[in-house]
Enzyme design. Structure first.
Site, PDB file in Angstrom:
ATOM      1  N   ASP A  64      22.349  55.263  54.283  1.00  0.00           N
ATOM      2  CA  ASP A  64      23.725  55.112  53.794  1.00  0.00           C
ATOM      3  C   ASP A  64      23.908  55.663  52.379  1.00  0.00           C
ATOM      4  O   ASP A  64      25.043  55.730  51.888  1.00  0.00           O
ATOM      5  CB  ASP A  64      24.122  53.624  53.780  1.00  0.00           C
ATOM      6  CG  ASP A  64      24.058  52.990  55.150  1.00  0.00           C
ATOM      7  OD1 ASP A  64      24.514  53.631  56.107  1.00  0.00           O
ATOM      8  OD2 ASP A  64      23.546  51.862  55.266  1.00  0.00           O
TER       9      ASP A  64
ATOM     10  N   ASP B 150      23.578  49.254  53.697  1.00  0.00           N
ATOM     11  CA  ASP B 150      22.405  48.535  53.198  1.00  0.00           C
ATOM     12  C   ASP B 150      21.103  49.309  53.389  1.00  0.00           C
ATOM     13  O   ASP B 150      20.036  48.829  53.017  1.00  0.00           O
ATOM     14  CB  ASP B 150      22.284  47.165  53.875  1.00  0.00           C
ATOM     15  CG  ASP B 150      22.013  47.263  55.373  1.00  0.00           C
ATOM     16  OD1 ASP B 150      22.117  48.386  55.922  1.00  0.00           O
ATOM     17  OD2 ASP B 150      21.706  46.237  55.998  1.00  0.00           O
TER      18      ASP B 150
ATOM     19  N   ASP C 262      29.078  50.227  57.650  1.00  0.00           N
ATOM     20  CA  ASP C 262      27.847  50.441  58.397  1.00  0.00           C
ATOM     21  C   ASP C 262      27.674  49.218  59.286  1.00  0.00           C
ATOM     22  O   ASP C 262      27.812  48.084  58.826  1.00  0.00           O
ATOM     23  CB  ASP C 262      26.666  50.575  57.426  1.00  0.00           C
ATOM     24  CG  ASP C 262      25.348  50.650  58.162  1.00  0.00           C
ATOM     25  OD1 ASP C 262      25.201  51.523  59.023  1.00  0.00           O
ATOM     26  OD2 ASP C 262      24.475  49.811  57.880  1.00  0.00           O
TER      27      ASP C 262
END
Length: 791
Positions: free
Chosen positions: A550, A546, A311
């Site tokens: 996600d 985070d 990410d």
């Protein structure tokens, strides 16, 4: 359920104001009454469970029965194998307890905290400090720690851990929020409706941790080996005892001792200990680098990873941004656009990195009067507010605000996206439709925002690319923006990007997974689909993240890694948590995983060699009408010198070689040559010794010498290439074996050899060396480039 229960118990309920909460006195009263939320999170097994799981095993039970049998016939020295079992037991319990203490200590640093309002003041407390009727302050990314009712505000909640539905659900005042769910967007204040085991789900952690177990080749292989041995050991033992009893010169005591010797050789009692000890040591080592391991076998999964999905925010970038400039569109005054941004910062509850950057640049002081605010949603990719006399302003991703935008506007968006993140500020005279954009929306300005790249990102990505790991970046941002960030970090194939908002079907998303490196405008469901597609293509996939968006992808990945600075949601579903939120910890984690798995693989082959030759000999001596050639005390010596000591020393060595091949096949390639060589030696020794009329004791002594020699020869091959520690280890083992043979022959039931006995021993030792090397060479040539040795 909880409300009825409270009434049944005559518990007085309170209805505090959202901004006031319970008073300290009422909180104290609730705690005394036991009406606090029970934190059922179990980071690790309890001490009692660890001791019980190590002590109460099938193999320990078999060892105790075998020891009792030997004691019953008065052969006390042949019970020495129980000393090894007890040492293994003590080491296993000690290492697991040590790892437990480490993990529990680190878990406190990353544990979920509850934010409550008490006496008009916001307070952060442990989960078990929440009491019935407490007012909780919830915001985007936070976990709902107990069932509660919304008092004020609105939020979107992901209840997939409870309901299985990943679609966010909008919650209004009066709606129930379930423990274990997560706030996706917005913020609210809610009153604790249930606590402890009266929640809809009985434990907080259960709701947060319902993710798929790690796929572990090691665990599955060890279970297969244990199942196999467990199935055959009892019938083989019974038949072997019956066969030994039928021998004319064998007494009952002899048959018992010989059968016990055969069976203890079949038990790979140190194999599970070796695995758990090595992984426990890895947990402790990783903790020194501020990495919390929440699932033991995920170390193996990460060591095998060939595709790493990142990410962007919080991984490649610091998660902080700065506004570089505001550019007007259609001659709209820049000053008016900046004032609108200031008013939006004051009006909206959004506190993501984008809004923090805007607020840092323009502040939050505004005299515009708010009439309605719509918080940011990861699904819609925009937020906005209506102001009295000023109209409605919306800020977000241009593609989501104007799906069919004019060519000129799209061209400008694409141009600015190459410089960094670009948001579109739009205005309308109309108010919001029901959770939808207002009519007559027109673009007024571009807001250019620059991500701050993590200083360690470039070096870390280079490490993974050099290790042959395919790195992919998945983000909800504009793909051009993400592509430019990937370029700045030195990522290979940074220009192979795709906008997933253009993919209308799951099949299109799956097709893109293998083709592209950078994925932009990715929805949470699409992230999960990308991970799934990569796994279906045969890849072992790790995912870092985070944020709440996600979570679905983290659950789907073979190994999930979260930043401690991220959301509660991401931390709770991840198997690894980087407590310092530093991406440069990743090479250490992968290196530790490779050290563990490679060393377990190498050392496990020693245990499997013993199990293999002991099992083959036990089966052969069902048909060979001769006494079994070993006594338990002799196998204890051989096991300690050629298996126990070297296995644990070699298992803790540095080793960063890439994981290759299948675990079972790799250990069989190392174990089969040794096992076959030893069986060949024993069978030849028994038959030649019988033909030469050697005493049983001399045949047994020759078997011990040859088995020890073959075991040391195998260790020699496993130690290649030599290091200083390996040289010392091999020298020590040879000296220890020779010392026991020369100075303690009576203890190990060894007798002096005749000239013919030494000739036979020397000849078979030479044959063993030739056969072992030929088998290793042949298996390497047949099954792979010599992976059967060393490394």
């Amino acid at each position: 359920m909880g409300k009825e229960s409270a009434e049944a118990k005559n518990i007085k309920r309170y209805h505090p104001a959202p901004d006031e909460g319970l008073s300290p006195a009422l909180v104290q009263q609730r705690m005394i009454e036991g009406l606090n939320n029970v934190d059922c999170t179990v980071a690790t097994r309890s001490v009692g469970r660890i001791v019980r799981d190590n002590v109460c095993t099938l193999f320990n039970l078999i060892n105790v029965i075998l020891a009792a049998a030997v004691l019953a016939v008065g052969s006390y020295k042949n019970c020495l194998f129980m000393g090894v079992v007890l040492c293994n037991l003590a080491i296993g319990i000690f290492q697991e307890l040590r790892a437990k203490r480490t993990v529990d200590k680190l878990s406190l640093l990353s544990s979920v905290k509850a934010h409550v309002i008490r006496g008009g003041m916001p307070v952060e407390i442990p989960v078990d400090g929440v009491v019935l009727d407490d007012v909780l302050a919830l915001k985007s990314g936070g976990q709902v720690v107990t069932d509660c009712v919304v008092l004020s505000g609105e939020c979107e909640v992901n209840e997939s851990f409870v309901t299985g539905e990943s679609e966010p659900i909008l919650k209004h005042p009066g709606d129930l929020l379930l423990a274990g769910s997560f706030v996706v967007s917005g913020e609210c204040k809610a009153r604790a409706e249930h606590v402890g085991d009266e929640n809809y789900i009985s434990t907080i952690s259960k709701g947060a941790k319902q993710f798929k177990k790690v796929r572990s080749e090691i665990m599955e292989t060890l279970k297969k080996i244990i199942r196999f041995v467990s199935v055959i050991i009892i019938p083989v033992g019974g038949l072997l005892f019956w066969g030994q009893m039928r021998l004319p010169d064998n007494s009952f005591n002899d048959a018992v001792v010989q059968t016990v010797a055969a069976l203890i050789g079949m038990i790979p009692e140190g194999l599970m200990l070796l695995t758990s000890t090595v992984l426990a040591v890895s947990v402790i080592r990783l903790s020194s680098h501020k990495v919390l391991v929440q699932e033991l076998y995920c170390i193996e999964a990460l060591a095998r990873v060939d595709t790493l999905c990142l990410d962007k925010t919080g991984t490649l970038t610091e998660g902080t941004m700065e506004v570089s400039k505001v550019i007007s569109w259609g001659n709209y005054p820049v000053r008016e656009a900046e004032e609108a941004l200031r008013a939006l910062c004051r009006a909206l509850p959004d506190r993501n990195a984008t809004f923090e950057a805007i607020a840092k640049k323009y502040g939050e002081k505004s005299d515009w009067k708010l009439t309605k605010a719509v918080p940011f949603s990861s699904k819609t990719k925009w937020s906005g507010a209506s102001f009295e006399g000023k109209g409605t302003y919306v800020i977000g991703a241009g593609e989501f605000l104007f799906p069919e935008m004019a060519a000129g506007l799209k061209s400008e968006l694409d141009r600015y996206a190459k410089e960094g993140r670009v948001l579109l500020l739009a205005r309308s005279e109309s108010r919001f439709r029901e959770r939808g954009l207002p009519e007559g929306l027109k673009p007024v300005a571009f807001v250019l925002i620059q991500d701050v790249i993590r200083p360690e990102a470039e070096e870390t990505l280079r490490y993974f690319m050099e290790q042959g790991v395919d790195v992919k970046v998945i983000s909800g941002d504009n793909p051009l923006t993400v592509s430019q960030i990937a370029k700045r970090t030195g990522l290979k194939n940074w220009d192979q990007w795709v906008d997933l908002s253009a993919c209308k079907t799951d099949e299109e998303v799956k097709a893109a997974a293998a083709r592209y490196t950078v994925f932009g405008r990715v929805l949470p469901d699409q992230k999960k689909l990308l991970i799934k597609a990569l796994k279906e293509a045969g890849h072992t996939v790790a995912m870092t993240g985070d944020g709440i968006n996600d979570v679905l992808a983290l659950k789907e990945a073979d190994c999930s890694i979260a930043m401690a600075s991220g959301s509660d949601a991401a931390r709770n579903v991840s198997q690894l948590v980087l407590l310092n939120s530093n991406f440069d910890s990743m090479p250490r984690v992968v290196g530790e995983g490779r050290r563990s798995i490679n060393n377990i693989q190498r050392s496990a082959s020693l245990f499997l060699t013993k199990t293999m030759y002991a099992t083959m000999l036990a089966l052969l001596f069902l048909f060979i009408q001769m006494p079994y050639p070993f006594m338990p005390i002799q196998l204890t010596l051989i096991s300690a010198v050629t298996i126990g000591i070297p296995a644990f020393i070699l298992a803790l060595e540095p080793n960063r070689a890439r994981i290759e091949g299948n675990f079972l096949r790799n250990i069989l390639m190392k174990a089969v040559p040794g096992g076959v060589t030893i069986v060949m030696n024993i069978v030849l020794t028994v038959f030649i010794g019988w033909k030469l009329d050697f005493p049983v004791e001399m045949i047994s002594t020759i078997c011990v010498l040859l088995t020890g020699f073959a075991g040391l020869l195998l260790i020699l091959r496993l130690c290649m290439p030599f290091t200083q520690i390996r040289k010392i280890l091999l020298g020590f083992l040879c000296a220890l074996f020779a010392g026991c043979v020369v100075f303690l022959p009576e203890l190990f039931s060894l007798v002096p050899l005749s000239g013919a006995g030494w000739a036979l021993t020397g000849g078979l030792a030479l044959l063993a060396a030739v056969v072992l090397n030929l088998l290793i060479w042949g298996m390497g040539k047949r099954f792979g480039k010599g992976r059967s040795v060393g490394k």
